[in-house]
Write a protein that holds these residues in place. Sequence first.
Motif, PDB file in Angstrom:
ATOM      1  N   ASN A 404       1.049  -1.273   0.049  1.00 23.58           N
ATOM      2  CA  ASN A 404      -0.386  -0.360  -0.067  1.00 23.58           C
ATOM      3  C   ASN A 404       1.064   1.044   0.375  1.00 23.58           C
ATOM      4  O   ASN A 404       2.048   1.312   0.695  1.00 23.58           O
ATOM      5  CB  ASN A 404      -1.062  -0.088   1.083  1.00 23.58           C
ATOM      6  N   ILE A 405       0.273   2.379  -0.222  1.00 29.36           N
ATOM      7  CA  ILE A 405       0.945   3.913  -0.192  1.00 29.36           C
ATOM      8  C   ILE A 405       1.192   4.451   1.093  1.00 29.36           C
ATOM      9  O   ILE A 405      -0.055   4.320   1.493  1.00 29.36           O
ATOM     10  CB  ILE A 405       0.166   4.378  -1.451  1.00 29.36           C
ATOM     11  N   PRO A 406       1.864   4.444   1.262  1.00 34.00           N
ATOM     12  CA  PRO A 406       1.457   5.064   2.797  1.00 34.00           C
ATOM     13  C   PRO A 406       1.403   6.356   3.347  1.00 34.00           C
ATOM     14  O   PRO A 406       1.567   7.354   2.045  1.00 34.00           O
ATOM     15  CB  PRO A 406       3.684   5.176   3.404  1.00 34.00           C
ATOM     16  N   THR A 407       0.459   6.848   4.307  1.00 32.55           N
ATOM     17  CA  THR A 407      -0.151   7.682   3.630  1.00 32.55           C
ATOM     18  C   THR A 407       0.247   8.186   5.840  1.00 32.55           C
ATOM     19  O   THR A 407      -0.776   7.416   6.411  1.00 32.55           O
ATOM     20  CB  THR A 407      -1.576   7.447   4.614  1.00 32.55           C
ATOM     21  N   ALA A 408      -0.343   9.432   5.984  1.00 29.42           N
ATOM     22  CA  ALA A 408      -0.196   9.989   7.209  1.00 29.42           C
ATOM     23  C   ALA A 408      -1.713  10.885   7.109  1.00 29.42           C
ATOM     24  O   ALA A 408      -1.698  12.143   6.038  1.00 29.42           O
ATOM     25  CB  ALA A 408       1.291  10.993   7.964  1.00 29.42           C
ATOM     26  N   THR A 409      -2.247  11.221   8.371  1.00 30.89           N
ATOM     27  CA  THR A 409      -3.668  12.041   8.664  1.00 30.89           C
ATOM     28  C   THR A 409      -3.129  12.782   9.855  1.00 30.89           C
ATOM     29  O   THR A 409      -2.392  11.790  10.979  1.00 30.89           O
ATOM     30  CB  THR A 409      -4.360  11.504   8.735  1.00 30.89           C
ATOM     31  N   ALA A 410      -2.710  14.215  10.201  1.00 28.14           N
ATOM     32  CA  ALA A 410      -2.668  14.400  11.467  1.00 28.14           C
ATOM     33  C   ALA A 410      -3.487  15.046  11.907  1.00 28.14           C
ATOM     34  O   ALA A 410      -4.111  16.537  10.435  1.00 28.14           O
ATOM     35  CB  ALA A 410      -1.370  15.402  11.616  1.00 28.14           C
ATOM     36  N   LEU A 422      -5.414  17.312   8.013  1.00 30.11           N
ATOM     37  CA  LEU A 422      -4.326  17.496   6.920  1.00 30.11           C
ATOM     38  C   LEU A 422      -3.903  16.020   6.594  1.00 30.11           C
ATOM     39  O   LEU A 422      -3.575  15.096   7.318  1.00 30.11           O
ATOM     40  CB  LEU A 422      -2.968  18.026   7.023  1.00 30.11           C
ATOM     41  N   ALA A 423      -3.893  15.430   5.550  1.00 33.49           N
ATOM     42  CA  ALA A 423      -3.639  14.346   4.781  1.00 33.49           C
ATOM     43  C   ALA A 423      -3.020  14.534   3.714  1.00 33.49           C
ATOM     44  O   ALA A 423      -2.706  15.277   2.847  1.00 33.49           O
ATOM     45  CB  ALA A 423      -4.548  13.107   4.698  1.00 33.49           C
ATOM     46  N   SER A 424      -1.590  13.349   3.874  1.00 33.81           N
ATOM     47  CA  SER A 424      -1.396  12.934   2.908  1.00 33.81           C
ATOM     48  C   SER A 424      -0.029  12.164   2.151  1.00 33.81           C
ATOM     49  O   SER A 424      -0.098  11.369   3.353  1.00 33.81           O
ATOM     50  CB  SER A 424       0.349  14.140   2.099  1.00 33.81           C
ATOM     51  N   THR A 425       0.109  11.408   1.123  1.00 29.45           N
ATOM     52  CA  THR A 425       1.127  10.093   0.783  1.00 29.45           C
ATOM     53  C   THR A 425       2.229  10.864   0.872  1.00 29.45           C
ATOM     54  O   THR A 425       2.434  11.730   0.424  1.00 29.45           O
ATOM     55  CB  THR A 425       0.509   9.656  -0.131  1.00 29.45           C
ATOM     56  N   GLY A 426       3.121   9.519   0.660  1.00 29.45           N
ATOM     57  CA  GLY A 426       4.773   9.426   0.703  1.00 29.45           C
ATOM     58  C   GLY A 426       5.184   7.964   0.032  1.00 29.45           C
ATOM     59  O   GLY A 426       4.807   7.572   0.079  1.00 29.45           O
ATOM     60  N   ASN A 427       6.986   8.307  -0.077  1.00 24.48           N
ATOM     61  CA  ASN A 427       7.293   6.850  -0.651  1.00 24.48           C
ATOM     62  C   ASN A 427       7.892   5.973   1.150  1.00 24.48           C
ATOM     63  O   ASN A 427       8.232   4.946   1.052  1.00 24.48           O
ATOM     64  CB  ASN A 427       8.604   6.769  -1.671  1.00 24.48           C
ATOM     65  N   GLY A 428       7.469   6.666   1.878  1.00 23.14           N
ATOM     66  CA  GLY A 428       7.620   6.113   3.288  1.00 23.14           C
ATOM     67  C   GLY A 428       6.565   6.829   3.780  1.00 23.14           C
ATOM     68  O   GLY A 428       5.854   7.394   3.811  1.00 23.14           O
ATOM     69  N   SER A 429       6.826   5.758   4.929  1.00 21.25           N
ATOM     70  CA  SER A 429       5.928   6.687   6.205  1.00 21.25           C
ATOM     71  C   SER A 429       6.649   7.976   6.541  1.00 21.25           C
ATOM     72  O   SER A 429       5.638   8.837   7.116  1.00 21.25           O
ATOM     73  CB  SER A 429       5.932   6.081   7.872  1.00 21.25           C
ATOM     74  N   VAL A 430       7.733   8.530   6.663  1.00 20.53           N
ATOM     75  CA  VAL A 430       8.546   9.504   6.896  1.00 20.53           C
ATOM     76  C   VAL A 430       7.915  10.738   6.176  1.00 20.53           C
ATOM     77  O   VAL A 430       7.236  11.861   6.760  1.00 20.53           O
ATOM     78  CB  VAL A 430      10.203   9.003   7.942  1.00 20.53           C
ATOM     79  N   GLU A 431       8.336  10.233   5.145  1.00 21.91           N
ATOM     80  CA  GLU A 431       8.396  11.354   4.642  1.00 21.91           C
ATOM     81  C   GLU A 431       6.112  11.319   4.309  1.00 21.91           C
ATOM     82  O   GLU A 431       6.325  12.648   3.746  1.00 21.91           O
ATOM     83  CB  GLU A 431       8.601  10.129   2.751  1.00 21.91           C
ATOM     84  N   ALA A 432       5.716  10.856   4.429  1.00 25.28           N
ATOM     85  CA  ALA A 432       4.255  11.404   3.938  1.00 25.28           C
ATOM     86  C   ALA A 432       3.823  11.793   5.369  1.00 25.28           C
ATOM     87  O   ALA A 432       3.154  12.741   5.283  1.00 25.28           O
ATOM     88  CB  ALA A 432       3.721   9.657   4.648  1.00 25.28           C
TER      89      ALA A 432
END
Length: 513
Positions: A404-410, A422-432
Amino acid sequence: MRKIDIFDTTLRDGEQSAGINLNTAEKIEIAKQLERLGVSIIEAGFPASSPGDFDAVNRIAGTVKNSIVTGLARCVQKDIDTTWEALKVAEQPHIHVFLATSPIHMEYKLKKTPDQVLEQAVEAVKYAKKFFGLVQWSAEDAFRSDREFLVRIIEKVIAAGATTINVPDTVGYASPQEYGELFKYLRENVRGADNVKFSAHCHDDLGMATINSISAIQNGADQVECTINGIGERAGNAALEEIGVALHIRNDIYQVETGLNLKEIKRTSQLVSRLTGVVIQPNKAVVGKNAFAHESGIHQDGVLKNPETYEIISPALIGEGEVPLVLGKHSGRAAFRDRAFKMGYDLSDEKLNKAFQEFKKLADRKKEITEEDLVTLLTETQVSVEDIPLFELKSVQVSYGTENIPTATASVVTPDGELKTLASTGNGSVEAIFNTLEQLVDGPVSIQDYRVKSVGKGRDALGEAVVNILYNGLTTTGRDASQDVLEATAEAYLNAINRHLIRQSIQPKQPIL
């Protein structure tokens, strides 16, 4: 026994290190610890360089009582006036003025003749003497200066009222023999030399700052200028802990005393490392984590039989060693306050309550709370800035899977009190996480450095995240510690953004000395 004054410039020359930016609360905390360490003089900053430096120097001057507080100034009347305004509240106002004296600096940087430099130095010292009883004058790049000119200008500034003469090896070029000979030469040839202190200030470009400083002492220097952990411009400055412990351990040779409370060295080193974000190399002399480690079987056998077989420095000498920990989730506020006080933290009731609440949360999650945990928790509480509206992280969640594509929500409370999700994706958890939080500010944020390390031992140890960012032309470093390294990463990123908000009106400082 001859007394050598320790002049600590961690907060001035040390802070000039690339990537270091301390706020006022952090500088005050370091200054208070330097006072506990017993340094003679604390160079708190360069007041004329920025409003932030002025405020820090002024507040440190009003806080520290047992060490002399000084500020740096160019040989310019405006700088001297500003430094006086910052330091007039001090117990013993002290100013440090400087001017370059080497041919290359006078020709290319100052664009002045030697006679013009001499005149400027004398006028500045005379002017500073109207306000300050203690005036230190520095010949920037003294080691590469012409000796006859150095004698001439030093004689003139002594006659003008200078009480200390600093002879720096600004670019770390000197060898121990040469640097010692320079002090001997000046002592023997400068009229009035017996009426002033001579000071050594060494940089470590060739790895000889500590031994050069000691060579200066052996040849007549009364003061050495150094920094905690050797931080400073380029390769850094002479390390205070190395000089202090060397003079103590080999007192049979040097026969001087510094007045340092050596038991405070370890804590001072850890505090400066944590607040600056500069990691201490494991094999660093005196304070590195391997300084008292023994892996060789032969060494281990010897140390078990007698520590002195392989340890010339006792860990207890510098405050290293196991500290009994009796705090746990059932501990009360009184016991927590007592431990904080014994560790050297002077917290207000409000900050003590905040630290105690965080301690209780941590105690519920961890099997064992270590001394490192308490240092981390108490330091973060002590130096927190609470009177400026900043971003506050309410929650962060990361969705991750190998396919899956790493996605972070804050969820974040903005400085104006608005709650944003806010939410966004990244190549890894940290980048997200970084991509998500970057939406809070206008313009791109460049990650210059990112690292995570454990605080203490065990699988439930705290993880400390450090994030160095470049935003709007300013570099700032944020940090945080949590059992969840992704939470720590998010908090560290926001901490860096908040630091940017605090310092965005501060002008960058020029590299000197």
